[in-house]
Design a protein around this motif. Structure first.
Motif: not given
Length: 159
Positions: A78, A81-82
């Motif tokens: 997560r 990806q950010r």
């Protein structure tokens, strides 16, 4: 980062002296890797010194360790990806060929990796990546550190 904590990573984590610890999980410690040539690299350390293999743990503890590995992997995914549009995936590994304690590697993988390495195990990266000061964990990784820790907290409540 220097100090004796590297000689006993699990003991140092249990004593609160391992500076790489991100969070205490059910079966161990989520730590950010000493090297960050693949930004977000993290490791799950078992919390029982002397445990060398997954099979050394009773069944319930094995499942807990694997669940924590999944949670750390998702947190790294997560955050990466950010932070990086070229993030591809996360690789999870339990190897145990070098360090004599149970641990799981969480390796983020990226599109910007060299073409001859992007589809291969990270262990094939040149040795200078593992020792170059440019890739040593430091304050420049605080955003990753904070992000992964926060995601671990969120994922704990997700169930």
């Amino acid at each position: 980062m220097t100090g004796d904590w590297r000689m006993d990573r699990i003991g140092a984590a249990l004593r609160g002296e391992n500076p790489t610890v991100l969070r205490r999980l059910e079966s161990g410690f989520a730590v950010i890797g000493d090297v960050q040539f693949l930004p977000g690299y993290s490791v799950l350390l078992v919390d029982q010194p002397g445990v060398q293999r997954l099979s050394d743990l009773p069944r319930a503890r094995r499942l807990s360790f694997l669940s924590d590995m999944d949670r750390l992997g998702e947190a790294v995914e997560r955050v990466c990806q950010r932070l990086d549009p070229d993030f591809r995936r996360v690789n999870l590994e339990i190897l145990g060929n070098t360090d004599p304690f149970l641990h799981a590697h969480v390796w983020p993988r990226f599109e910007w990796e060299p073409a001859d390495l992007v589809g291969k195990p990270v262990w094939l990266y040149p040795s200078d990546r593992w020792s170059d000061e440019e890739f040593r964990l430091g304050p420049q990784h605080d955003v990753l550190r904070d992000g992964i820790g926060s995601e671990l907290d969120r994922l704990r409540w997700r169930g």
